[in-house]
Design a protein around this motif. Structure first.
Motif, mmCIF file in Angstrom:
data_model
loop_
_atom_site.group_PDB
_atom_site.id
_atom_site.type_symbol
_atom_site.label_atom_id
_atom_site.label_comp_id
_atom_site.label_asym_id
_atom_site.label_seq_id
_atom_site.Cartn_x
_atom_site.Cartn_y
_atom_site.Cartn_z
ATOM 1 N N ARG A 137 37.068 41.247 30.866
ATOM 2 C CA ARG A 137 37.585 39.985 31.331
ATOM 3 C C ARG A 137 39.373 40.392 31.470
ATOM 4 O O ARG A 137 39.748 39.756 32.567
ATOM 5 C CB ARG A 137 37.370 38.548 30.700
ATOM 6 N N ASN A 140 40.255 40.857 35.259
ATOM 7 C CA ASN A 140 40.193 40.013 36.105
ATOM 8 C C ASN A 140 41.434 39.563 36.594
ATOM 9 O O ASN A 140 42.643 39.786 35.805
ATOM 10 C CB ASN A 140 39.471 38.733 35.454
ATOM 11 N N ASP A 141 41.726 39.321 38.012
ATOM 12 C CA ASP A 141 42.927 38.545 38.205
ATOM 13 C C ASP A 141 43.046 37.142 37.888
ATOM 14 O O ASP A 141 42.005 36.856 37.281
ATOM 15 C CB ASP A 141 43.093 38.824 39.793
ATOM 16 N N GLU A 142 44.321 36.697 37.798
ATOM 17 C CA GLU A 142 44.406 35.339 37.317
ATOM 18 C C GLU A 142 43.486 34.381 38.170
ATOM 19 O O GLU A 142 42.965 33.490 37.192
ATOM 20 C CB GLU A 142 45.852 34.829 37.453
ATOM 21 N N THR A 144 40.414 34.577 39.421
ATOM 22 C CA THR A 144 39.316 34.814 38.966
ATOM 23 C C THR A 144 39.070 34.530 37.534
ATOM 24 O O THR A 144 37.911 33.668 37.210
ATOM 25 C CB THR A 144 38.788 36.363 38.953
ATOM 26 N N GLU A 145 39.961 34.856 36.746
ATOM 27 C CA GLU A 145 39.824 34.572 35.351
ATOM 28 C C GLU A 145 39.858 32.931 35.086
ATOM 29 O O GLU A 145 39.323 32.219 34.296
ATOM 30 C CB GLU A 145 40.910 35.080 34.538
ATOM 31 N N VAL A 148 36.245 31.845 35.480
ATOM 32 C CA VAL A 148 35.598 32.178 34.374
ATOM 33 C C VAL A 148 35.812 31.171 33.241
ATOM 34 O O VAL A 148 34.964 30.589 32.754
ATOM 35 C CB VAL A 148 35.816 33.626 34.138
#
Length: 170
Positions: A137, A140-142, A144-145, A148
């Motif tokens: 994780r 991940n870009d912000e 996407t995160e 999640v």
């Protein structure tokens, strides 16, 4: 009063919100889910709660995250949510000092990158699995995160709602 679904549906709104905060520590979440009572079944409650978590504004998600200890750290106190957190993170203690140190380093890197605690639904995961997910994780870009995190928070909330209904419905 037992917190069976029927009991939960009958509780005064403030009491229902307080119970919900043990499942997800966002006041907006608790207010939304409590306001939609009565629920016709536990699955409907769980579905509504998951949708409410995913619809939270980011500051409300951060409020919920503030109640979660770092992965690998013991939640303090005897409050219901602290006990649940310790149960959920039981696998984080596996693997010895090296794994605990790697989790601590990963937690620091994650918090530096994203500005909040690393949240994962840890139930049933080993320390090695938790670390692998954390490391993945970090890529991940912000945006996407954030998605999640919402999904993980929804999973945790669902588990805790089930515990709430079971624990107090006895």
């Amino acid at each position: 009063m037992p917190n069976s679904l029927a009991g939960f549906n009958r509780r005064p709104r403030a009491e229902a919100e307080a119970e919900l905060l043990a499942c997800c520590a966002s006041r907006a979440f608790a207010a939304d889910v409590a306001a939609r009572r009565p629920y016709t079944g536990r699955e409907r409650l769980a579905e509504t709660a998951a949708a409410a978590v995913r619809a939270l504004e980011w500051p409300d998600v951060l409020e919920a995250l503030a109640a979660h200890p770092r992965i690998g750290e013991r939640a303090p106190g005897d409050a219901r949510e602290s006990r649940w957190s310790r149960q959920e993170q039981a696998g984080a203690g596996e693997g010895g000092a090296g794994l605990r140190e790697a989790l601590a380093d990963g937690n620091r890197a994650y918090e530096e990158r994203f500005g909040h605690v690393y949240l994962v639904c840890a139930t049933g995961l080993s320390g090695a699995e938790l670390l692998a997910r954390l490391r993945a994780r970090l890529g991940n870009d912000e945006e996407t995160e954030r998605g999640v995190v919402r999904d993980e928070l929804a999973k945790i909330t669902r588990l805790r709602l089930g515990k709430l209904m079971e624990e107090e419905g006895r």
